[in-house]
Design a protein around this motif. Structure first.
Motif, short mmCIF file in Angstrom:
data_model
loop_
_atom_site.label_atom_id
_atom_site.label_comp_id
_atom_site.label_asym_id
_atom_site.label_seq_id
_atom_site.Cartn_x
_atom_site.Cartn_y
_atom_site.Cartn_z
N ALA A 92 117.63 -78.29 -55.13
CA ALA A 92 117.36 -79.69 -54.78
C ALA A 92 117.77 -80.02 -53.35
O ALA A 92 117.35 -81.05 -52.81
N LEU A 93 118.57 -79.16 -52.71
CA LEU A 93 118.98 -79.41 -51.33
C LEU A 93 117.77 -79.26 -50.41
O LEU A 93 117.05 -78.26 -50.48
N PRO A 94 117.53 -80.23 -49.52
CA PRO A 94 116.33 -80.17 -48.67
C PRO A 94 116.34 -79.01 -47.68
O PRO A 94 115.28 -78.55 -47.24
N GLN A 95 117.52 -78.51 -47.32
CA GLN A 95 117.59 -77.42 -46.33
C GLN A 95 117.33 -76.05 -46.97
O GLN A 95 117.14 -75.07 -46.27
N VAL A 96 117.35 -75.98 -48.30
CA VAL A 96 117.19 -74.71 -49.00
C VAL A 96 115.72 -74.48 -49.31
O VAL A 96 115.07 -75.30 -49.95
N ARG A 97 115.18 -73.36 -48.81
CA ARG A 97 113.77 -73.06 -49.09
C ARG A 97 113.61 -72.09 -50.24
O ARG A 97 112.53 -71.97 -50.82
N GLU A 98 114.70 -71.40 -50.62
CA GLU A 98 114.64 -70.47 -51.75
C GLU A 98 116.04 -70.27 -52.30
O GLU A 98 117.00 -70.13 -51.54
N ALA A 99 116.16 -70.27 -53.61
CA ALA A 99 117.46 -70.05 -54.25
C ALA A 99 117.24 -69.21 -55.52
O ALA A 99 116.27 -69.43 -56.25
N ARG A 100 118.15 -68.28 -55.73
CA ARG A 100 118.06 -67.46 -56.94
C ARG A 100 119.46 -67.10 -57.42
O ARG A 100 120.42 -67.06 -56.64
N LEU A 101 119.53 -66.85 -58.70
CA LEU A 101 120.81 -66.52 -59.32
C LEU A 101 120.85 -65.02 -59.59
O LEU A 101 119.93 -64.46 -60.19
N VAL A 102 121.91 -64.37 -59.12
CA VAL A 102 122.09 -62.94 -59.31
C VAL A 102 123.31 -62.73 -60.21
O VAL A 102 124.40 -63.19 -59.87
N VAL A 110 117.84 -70.57 -46.17
CA VAL A 110 117.70 -71.90 -45.59
C VAL A 110 116.40 -72.00 -44.79
O VAL A 110 115.80 -70.99 -44.39
N SER A 111 115.97 -73.25 -44.57
CA SER A 111 114.75 -73.48 -43.79
C SER A 111 114.96 -73.12 -42.33
O SER A 111 114.06 -72.58 -41.67
N ARG A 112 116.14 -73.45 -41.80
CA ARG A 112 116.49 -73.10 -40.42
C ARG A 112 117.86 -72.46 -40.43
O ARG A 112 118.74 -72.86 -41.21
N VAL A 113 118.06 -71.47 -39.55
CA VAL A 113 119.34 -70.79 -39.54
C VAL A 113 120.47 -71.74 -39.18
O VAL A 113 121.62 -71.55 -39.60
N GLU A 114 120.16 -72.81 -38.40
CA GLU A 114 121.18 -73.80 -38.04
C GLU A 114 121.71 -74.55 -39.26
O GLU A 114 122.78 -75.16 -39.20
N ASP A 115 120.95 -74.54 -40.37
CA ASP A 115 121.35 -75.27 -41.57
C ASP A 115 122.34 -74.49 -42.44
O ASP A 115 122.78 -75.00 -43.48
#
Length: 287
Positions: A75-85, A120-125
């Motif tokens: 749900a975070l706007p800066q995250v473009r992909e998330a997965r659980l390992v 993240v969408s940008r490395v600065e995030d």
């Protein structure tokens, strides 16, 4: 038009020092601008590569609600992909890197926690996402490579900003040189201009040689800048590739040609607009 062109060449010869100073300043400005644009192009390419590789890893506690944390991360706007390992998957990955890891895990158990990995969408995030995720319930610690991500981003951003600032100062200096060259040329021809005005010559007719002069200087500066910039950049790019093959140096012509063409167009535009503005302004002063 032949008359105007001839007058422009005569004005350039009569004000050789001012014309040469303008030409040199414009050439240096366009060279610097070209290098800054190419540097920015490579910086952006490097940041894109970092963005594709850098992950924010959140290590979860045994009691954590894994599914809930995954949903919150996505749900975070800066995250473009998330997965659980899972911890078992982490153990498999580490065993591929170091086979002795599985033997050690057989003696003391699996030491790796479930991990939430985010891109993240940008490395600065990266820092912002790490800070937001670390405050969530069930997150034990967060790692995102702050030791190299933050310094790299700051360095690349500072280099790009300093380059743009320098180019801005050089552009101002070029415009002032153009204004000065046109002013000197028109002042030297003030008597001739007065006679032309008495004979009914229009302002556009009087200004045309000076506009052509600025256009010629702009074309010459653009050509010189490209002749110097292109081989210098390609040579430097080849050297960088030899020393640091991992860096994504831009050398394909489909990407370089628009940048080089933009530099040339800007040089011509500066010469034309600068001389147009200067001739209009100083003609009014003479009247």
């Amino acid at each position: 038009m032949t008359y105007h062109f001839r007058q422009a060449l005569l004005a350039m010869r009569g004000n050789f020092t001012a014309t040469l100073a303008t030409l040199v300043t414009m050439t240096l400005t366009l060279l610097m601008l070209g290098f800054v644009l190419l540097l920015t192009l490579n910086v952006d390419r490097t940041l894109e590569q970092l963005e594709s590789q850098v992950e924010v890893a959140a290590f979860l506690t045994p009691e954590a609600d894994d599914a809930g944390l995954l949903a919150q991360a996505r749900a975070l706007p800066q995250v473009r992909e998330a997965r659980l390992v899972s911890s078992a998957q982490v153990l498999d990955e580490m065993s591929q890197i170091s086979p002795s890891t599985r033997d050690a895990a057989g003696l003391v158990g699996n030491p790796f926690p479930d991990t939430l990995r985010m891109k993240v969408s940008r490395v600065e995030d990266s820092r912002m996402v790490a800070s937001a995720v670390s405050g969530l319930s069930g997150v034990d610690s967060v790692e995102y490579g702050a030791g190299y991500v933050d310094p790299t981003v700051k360095t690349l951003t500072a280099v790009r900003g300093a380059g743009y600032a320098l180019v801005g100062l050089l552009l101002l200096g070029t415009l002032f040189n153009i204004l000065n060259a046109v002013r000197v040329a028109m002042y030297a021809r003030r008597d001739e201009i007065s006679v032309m005005r008495l004979l009914g010559a229009t302002r556009a007719f009087i200004r045309m040689p000076h506009v052509i002069e600025g256009l010629i200087v702009g074309i010459l500066a653009a050509a010189l800048a490209l002749v110097l910039l292109t081989p210098a950049y390609l040579g430097l790019a080849g050297r960088v590739r030899e020393l640091a093959p991992v860096l994504p140096v831009v050398t394909d012509w489909n990407t370089l040609l628009p940048v080089l063409g933009g530099v040339a167009a800007l040089g011509i535009l500066i010469g034309f607009v600068g001389s147009l503005f200067a001739s209009r302004r100083y003609l009014r002063e003479l009247e």
